[in-house]
Scaffold this active site. Structure first.
Site, short mmCIF file in Angstrom:
data_model
loop_
_atom_site.label_atom_id
_atom_site.label_comp_id
_atom_site.label_asym_id
_atom_site.label_seq_id
_atom_site.Cartn_x
_atom_site.Cartn_y
_atom_site.Cartn_z
N GLY A 1 0.84 -1.06 0.08
CA GLY A 1 -0.04 -0.03 0.07
C GLY A 1 0.75 1.27 0.06
N CYS B 1 5.33 -6.28 1.44
CA CYS B 1 5.55 -4.85 1.31
C CYS B 1 5.12 -3.91 2.47
CB CYS B 1 5.23 -4.27 -0.06
SG CYS B 1 6.32 -3.14 -0.60
N TYR B 2 4.08 -3.11 2.28
CA TYR B 2 3.56 -2.37 3.28
C TYR B 2 3.10 -3.46 4.29
CZ TYR B 2 0.58 0.71 6.06
OH TYR B 2 -0.30 1.29 7.09
N HIS C 1 7.75 -7.74 -3.92
CA HIS C 1 6.28 -8.28 -4.22
C HIS C 1 6.36 -9.56 -4.93
CE1 HIS C 1 4.21 -4.49 -3.79
NE2 HIS C 1 5.43 -3.79 -4.07
N GLU D 1 3.84 -10.95 -6.35
CA GLU D 1 2.81 -11.37 -7.11
C GLU D 1 3.22 -10.76 -8.78
OE1 GLU D 1 3.16 -9.23 -4.75
OE2 GLU D 1 2.20 -7.35 -4.96
N ASP E 1 -18.85 -11.58 -21.74
CA ASP E 1 -19.63 -11.51 -20.25
C ASP E 1 -21.24 -11.84 -20.26
OD1 ASP E 1 -17.37 -10.63 -19.69
OD2 ASP E 1 -17.81 -8.63 -19.07
N LYS F 1 -11.87 -11.44 -15.38
CA LYS F 1 -12.07 -11.67 -16.60
C LYS F 1 -11.63 -13.02 -17.49
CE LYS F 1 -13.58 -9.64 -20.41
NZ LYS F 1 -14.94 -8.89 -20.73
#
Ligand code: XMP
Length: 565
Positions: free
Chosen positions: A107, A134-135, A221, A223, A279, A421
């Site tokens: 963050g 991280c944060y 990170h 991710e 969708d 998605k």
């Protein structure tokens, strides 16, 4: 909605703009959004139901990092259900998910700021595993009795992680050293009692810390793609430490959704607006699998679609899938309403209003209807939950079918509201939808009308359809269709002089637009190969009467937008 001005600073978009900044095709929602001006009864939002079955979930406590959503996607890629929740979410909302562990996101804040967001007490009281990123690692240090020092230097970019404790379960299958992606200013000076440093980088002596093989913190990170071993670390946390089994699969999702839709709908009737986009297509097929002929799809053809789009959509749903479809050719009505309309926002408004009118007329003919099925996706849900009332207000408008008559008070059926998605696409493929439909590039609700600068006429639509067909065809032949976020043609209102054979021509200028993007918020113009551009240009001027000049749009967003109107 936040857009960017020329200086790159964020600013609020004007309220009456109906440009949509989230990913994917949300055509129908846009119409519904526009229709809110018409008044009428509101539909009833569904109760918050989460996917059931053998529940297990990883909960990401969101401190506002740009990567938070990516963490959730990475966890789900490991086949474990994951939700992203604001850091102040009460336990009562988390408990039904049956969490097996928590991840504290990164963050922008510093734990030293007054009022800096911290983790809720229940994550510590639950005794469940925690991974701070991280944060998130600084939050752990701060809340558990360590010391975080305000950073004088921002460490940003690549670093090499060296493991100090190769036996930690967090590091299973990891090499002793690997690249990681750092982005932090504050640093941990003193670890909380019970923690040890498990790995370091050149600038961060405590790049990873852990306690009890249950609580871990990463200063980098895991991710992002720049941390190639990040997924292994996340997997070790999810499986090795939290003990998840991995039941979040496409097959399970489809089975559970079908059961849930059956329960929810009972003997009721459902309508769904089809648009040709992925969708609404996936929603329709899923609901159809669950309740068969209790579903009626309404396909409003506003005459602003691409060449053969109507036929293709119709064939897939009616002929191949045997679904109940009401097809309405309303193109004349729309063209009439668009006469002399030049302003792009007025075009959008007119189209939205007319769409709802036609939809309503057709729905009325069906008689009693209980549910409206919609393709709301998880990013919309997150946005609505996390970013304060402004965002919630915007998201509610997606759900607003204010144009529908009061007697048609509908319950919303939103079977995709927990999917990203890419998950929707997998579900679509698994349900047997053609690849072409599942991988379709986003297409705006108002269709070709906002790709014709100036008044929309039948003749101009014909020109644009012909041009667009060639662009699509060549892009697909070059195998670039999926790599591009969008690629299309724009018919400008500029005419210029040309020469063809011995004749002088005075024809339209067509622009080609092809962009790469992650989420449509920003986009870069695609560096298409010159010979591809040459083929597109040659074919257009030779095959489309009325066009004698082609240009390629080389602006990115910002400062331009993807669409020209
Ligand atoms: P812009 O042009 O704002 O587009 O950069 C961002 C994304 O939104 C799509 N778009 C729309 N989609 N109704 C829609 O359903 C609209 O009125 C609309 N305007 C833009 C655009 O195609 C791109 O993907």
């Amino acid at each position: 909605m936040v857009i960017f001005d020329k200086m790159g600073k964020s600013q609020k978009a004007s309220n009456d703009s109906h440009r949509i900044a989230t990913s994917g095709d949300i055509e129908v929602s846009t119409y519904l959004e526009i229709a809110k001006g018409l008044g009428g009864e509101q539909p009833v939002s569904p109760k918050e139901t989460v996917p059931s079955g053998e529940r297990e979930a990883i909960v990401v406590i969101d401190f506002g990092s740009q990567y938070s959503m990516l963490i959730a996607r990475r966890v789900r890629e490991c086949q474990v259900y994951c939700e992203l929740v604001p850091y102040d979410t009460p336990w009562e909302k988390i408990a039904p998910l049956n969490p097996k562990g928590f991840i504290l996101s990164g963050g922008p804040a510093s734990v030293h700021e007054r009022g800096a967001p911290l983790a809720p007490a229940y994550i510590y009281e639950s005794q469940l595993p925690i991974l701070g990123i991280c944060y998130g690692i600084q939050v752990l240090a701060q809340q558990l009795g360590g010391q975080v020092m305000p950073g004088t230097k921002h460490e940003y970019g690549h670093a090499v992680l060296h493991l100090s404790d190769v036996d930690s379960p967090l590091f299973a299958d990891l090499p002793p050293s690997s690249p990681v992606w750092m982005s932090h200013a504050d640093r941990i000076e003193e670890m909380p009692p019970g923690f040890t440093a498990l790995a370091h980088t050149e600038n961060s002596p405590i790049a990873v810390m852990g306690s009890d093989e249950r609580i871990f913190g990463l200063q980098f990170h895991p991710e992002v793609a720049h941390t190639p071993e990040g997924k292994t670390i996340l997997k070790n946390f999810i499986y090795g430490i939290c003990g998840c089994t991995g039941n979040w699969t496409v097959g399970n999702f489809i089975d559970e959704s079908i059961t849930r839709i059956k329960e929810q709908v009972g003997k009721g009737k459902v309508i769904c607006a089809l648009s040709g986009g992925v969708d609404s297509a996936v929603v329709a097929v899923l609901v159809h699998r669950a309740v068969g002929d209790q579903l009626t799809c309404i396909f409003v053809d506003h005459g602003l679609l691409r060449r053969e789009e109507v036929e293709r959509t119709f064939n897939v749903f009616r002929l191949n899938l045997g679904m109940n479809i009401i097809y309405v050719d309303a193109s004349k009505r729309f063209l009439k309403r668009l006469k002399r309309v030049i302003d792009p926002e007025v075009k959008r408004k007119v189209i939205g209003e007319e769409f709802i009118k036609v939809f309503e007329e057709e729905a009325r003919k069906i008689g009693r209807v209980d549910f409206l099925a919609q393709g709301t996706l998880y990013p919309d849900v997150i946005e609505s939950a996390s970013s304060g009332s402004k965002a919630s207000a915007k998201i509610k408008t997606h759900h607003n079918v204010g144009g529908l008559p009061a007697r048609m008070t509908l319950n919303l059926l939103e079977p995709l509201r927990y999917l990203f998605k890419d998950e929707v696409r997998q579900v679509g493929l698994s349900l047997g939808l053609p690849e072409e439909m599942v991988w379709r590039q986003p297409f705006p609700g108002p269709g070709l009308a906002i790709r014709i600068i100036g008044e929309v006429t039948k003749a101009k639509l014909e020109i644009l359809r012909g041009t667009d067909w060639i662009v699509m065809n060549e892009i697909k032949k070059a195998k670039l269709y999926r790599q591009l976020w969008q690629s299309f043609a724009v018919l400008t209102d500029v005419k210029s002089v040309g020469v063809m054979g011995d004749y002088r021509t005075y024809g339209y200028l067509v622009a080609i637009r092809a962009v790469t993007s992650e989420d449509a918020m920003t986009a870069d113009w695609a560096r298409l190969p010159y010979d591809l551009l040459a083929r597109i240009s040659n074919r257009i001027v030779n095959e489309v009467p009325g066009v004698n000049r082609v240009v390629y749009d080389i602006t990115s967003k910002p400062p331009s937008t993807i669409e020209w109107e």
